[in-house]
Write a protein that holds these residues in place. Sequence first.
Motif, PDB file in Angstrom:
ATOM      1  N   THR A   6      -0.281   3.561  -8.857  1.00  0.00           N
ATOM      2  CA  THR A   6      -0.678   2.199  -8.723  1.00  0.00           C
ATOM      3  C   THR A   6      -0.089   1.259  -9.770  1.00  0.00           C
ATOM      4  O   THR A   6      -0.274   0.147  -9.804  1.00  0.00           O
ATOM      5  CB  THR A   6      -2.282   2.323  -9.162  1.00  0.00           C
ATOM      6  OG1 THR A   6      -2.515   2.972 -10.223  1.00  0.00           O
ATOM      7  CG2 THR A   6      -3.006   3.054  -7.702  1.00  0.00           C
ATOM      8  N   PHE A  26      -7.566   1.337  -4.420  1.00  0.00           N
ATOM      9  CA  PHE A  26      -6.532   0.527  -5.454  1.00  0.00           C
ATOM     10  C   PHE A  26      -6.445  -1.015  -4.691  1.00  0.00           C
ATOM     11  O   PHE A  26      -6.701  -1.049  -3.687  1.00  0.00           O
ATOM     12  CB  PHE A  26      -5.196   0.988  -5.785  1.00  0.00           C
ATOM     13  CG  PHE A  26      -4.564   1.409  -4.557  1.00  0.00           C
ATOM     14  CD1 PHE A  26      -3.636   0.291  -3.869  1.00  0.00           C
ATOM     15  CD2 PHE A  26      -4.350   2.581  -3.879  1.00  0.00           C
ATOM     16  CE1 PHE A  26      -2.959   0.879  -2.684  1.00  0.00           C
ATOM     17  CE2 PHE A  26      -3.834   3.071  -2.597  1.00  0.00           C
ATOM     18  CZ  PHE A  26      -2.983   2.117  -2.354  1.00  0.00           C
ATOM     19  N   ASN A  82      -9.221   7.245  -5.321  1.00  0.00           N
ATOM     20  CA  ASN A  82      -8.002   6.779  -5.024  1.00  0.00           C
ATOM     21  C   ASN A  82      -7.802   5.312  -4.130  1.00  0.00           C
ATOM     22  O   ASN A  82      -7.272   5.282  -3.161  1.00  0.00           O
ATOM     23  CB  ASN A  82      -7.211   7.797  -4.209  1.00  0.00           C
ATOM     24  CG  ASN A  82      -6.863   9.114  -5.146  1.00  0.00           C
ATOM     25  OD1 ASN A  82      -6.231   8.662  -6.204  1.00  0.00           O
ATOM     26  ND2 ASN A  82      -7.457  10.282  -4.759  1.00  0.00           N
ATOM     27  N   LYS A 124       0.355  -2.950 -10.417  1.00  0.00           N
ATOM     28  CA  LYS A 124      -0.054  -3.645 -11.931  1.00  0.00           C
ATOM     29  C   LYS A 124       1.313  -4.214 -12.326  1.00  0.00           C
ATOM     30  O   LYS A 124       1.096  -5.572 -12.820  1.00  0.00           O
ATOM     31  CB  LYS A 124      -0.343  -2.481 -12.664  1.00  0.00           C
ATOM     32  CG  LYS A 124      -0.826  -2.934 -14.205  1.00  0.00           C
ATOM     33  CD  LYS A 124      -1.520  -1.940 -14.937  1.00  0.00           C
ATOM     34  CE  LYS A 124      -1.957  -2.507 -16.417  1.00  0.00           C
ATOM     35  NZ  LYS A 124      -2.486  -1.576 -17.094  1.00  0.00           N
ATOM     36  N   TYR A 167      -4.491  -5.267  -6.042  1.00  0.00           N
ATOM     37  CA  TYR A 167      -3.590  -6.082  -6.664  1.00  0.00           C
ATOM     38  C   TYR A 167      -4.279  -7.366  -6.934  1.00  0.00           C
ATOM     39  O   TYR A 167      -5.113  -7.600  -5.939  1.00  0.00           O
ATOM     40  CB  TYR A 167      -2.148  -6.080  -6.250  1.00  0.00           C
ATOM     41  CG  TYR A 167      -2.118  -6.524  -4.609  1.00  0.00           C
ATOM     42  CD1 TYR A 167      -2.455  -7.511  -4.361  1.00  0.00           C
ATOM     43  CD2 TYR A 167      -1.712  -5.586  -3.920  1.00  0.00           C
ATOM     44  CE1 TYR A 167      -2.318  -8.036  -2.987  1.00  0.00           C
ATOM     45  CE2 TYR A 167      -1.522  -6.060  -2.458  1.00  0.00           C
ATOM     46  CZ  TYR A 167      -1.881  -7.216  -1.906  1.00  0.00           C
ATOM     47  OH  TYR A 167      -1.712  -7.936  -0.809  1.00  0.00           O
ATOM     48  N   ALA A 184       2.538   1.810  -3.408  1.00  0.00           N
ATOM     49  CA  ALA A 184       1.374   2.220  -4.330  1.00  0.00           C
ATOM     50  C   ALA A 184       1.352   3.802  -4.186  1.00  0.00           C
ATOM     51  O   ALA A 184       1.228   4.720  -5.188  1.00  0.00           O
ATOM     52  CB  ALA A 184       0.201   1.567  -4.215  1.00  0.00           C
ATOM     53  N   THR A 207       0.765  -1.173  -0.168  1.00  0.00           N
ATOM     54  CA  THR A 207      -0.152  -0.025  -0.020  1.00  0.00           C
ATOM     55  C   THR A 207       0.971   1.375   0.001  1.00  0.00           C
ATOM     56  O   THR A 207       0.775   2.236  -0.649  1.00  0.00           O
ATOM     57  CB  THR A 207      -0.916   0.039   1.291  1.00  0.00           C
ATOM     58  OG1 THR A 207      -1.768  -1.151   1.329  1.00  0.00           O
ATOM     59  CG2 THR A 207      -1.843   1.428   1.329  1.00  0.00           C
TER      60      THR A 207
END
Length: 481
Positions: free
Chosen positions: A256, A427, A425, A260, A429, A251, A248
């Motif tokens: 972000t 995000f 905001n 990815k 994974y 990122a 976190t």
Amino acid sequence: MSGTPDNPSTDAPSAVTRRTLLGRATVAGLLAVPSAGLLSACLGGGDDTQDQAEGTKSADNPLGVKEDAPLEVVIFNGGLGTKYATDVHIPSYKAKFPKAEVKFSQTEEIATQLQPRFSSNTPPDMVNNAGSKLMDMGALVQAGQASDLTDLFDAPSLDIAGQKVKDTLLPGAIEQGTFNGKPYVLNYAYTVYGLWYDGALFKSKGWAVPKTWAEFTALCDQIKAAGMTPFGYAGANAAYYQYLVILTSAAKIGGTDVLKNIDNLEAGAWTNDAVKKAAEAWAGIGAKYSDKAFLGQKHTEVQLQQNQGKVAFYPSGSWLENEQAKDTPSTFQYAVMPLPSVTGSDKLPSTAIFAAAGEMYFAASKGKNPRGAQEYLRHMLSKEGAKKFTELTKVMTVVKGATDGLTISPGFTSGAALATAAGANAFSYRWADWYKKLDDECRSATNELMFSGGTADKFCERMQKAADAVKNDSSIQKFKR
């Protein structure tokens, strides 16, 4: 520690001990996959399928469920409990298909109980794949054991007129369970992650919620001087949300695309400068503001110490309040904050958070009633089914508007406010869902970093080596986003 009754019924206990929403642990036969052929042997495969029930599709029965076909449902028995299944979703299904027998069972060890059945192509119809001993979802998809849920998401909502199921869901909900373009998993619980603390204690001490790293470490100094351990997590059953703080922060530092690239197994993704900076920052917290004794403790042991006023910050998801309900004093008020900004030039604001659809449910493609299993998921995704789930578990779902007007508890209110403040905001994974071996390695590497004097460079190099090994293993199916 199995919670599966000898005689499965819908009389399930509502008080349980553990919810690990996307948790992972080593399960023999589901982790190291030496070849595609062995994968099929471990998880079944081929065309050897049970006779499957099939009804007639209609406007009232869009998935073509056979009205009197039995349905078998297996739910993970953890911090969310199983009452939402026995008291909400199963009765909803039965009301629509009164001739159908629903066989329900619960377990704390999904893989232990169900791997033999998937291996023999005799699985239950609908599975909640969760807990520390869950099955490798990527391997299940690769072995053809999970149903394509496209028809479910294209079906009309059960109780929202004029909308398809997919139109009633939060952005990203379907994508979270998609593997190479096809949806195989319903990630049902919308979980927000952050640092949890006792809001009442902070108010009484005059401790302000920190937004920057300097404010965070200064507060940790105050907390330590007051005789509390500032930060803690359990090392004995290390879970994904414990290394999540590192990613976190990474990122937030680098944007972000950092996550990815990790998902897509890009070269050098783990040795990116943002990951190194995040690992270095959290290694400092582990060295100065935590307790090495936590390495040998389980999650409930550390969480209990927080309830007892011995630990200030604990990283977790929004299931925490419900999980600790029986041990939480009436004076303790759960609250959650976003991870503080590590640098003065972070690409994402301090309000940015990791938030994702989690808690995996899927219809077994080789079950006796896969159509009924998808219909069961449609009942879960009704507005009423989602609302009652939240009322019972204090956890949001992916159904839009299902929590409107609900005031359930301090922790729920704080988590909802966190999600609102994050807005776009938020995000997540996918690599931990896709690559079980990589997830296991990251748990171990995080323990080394936080408790055993590991360094950021060693953490990053260790994870890059593990990611490269997965990338170069032709027996492991690769996924991209």
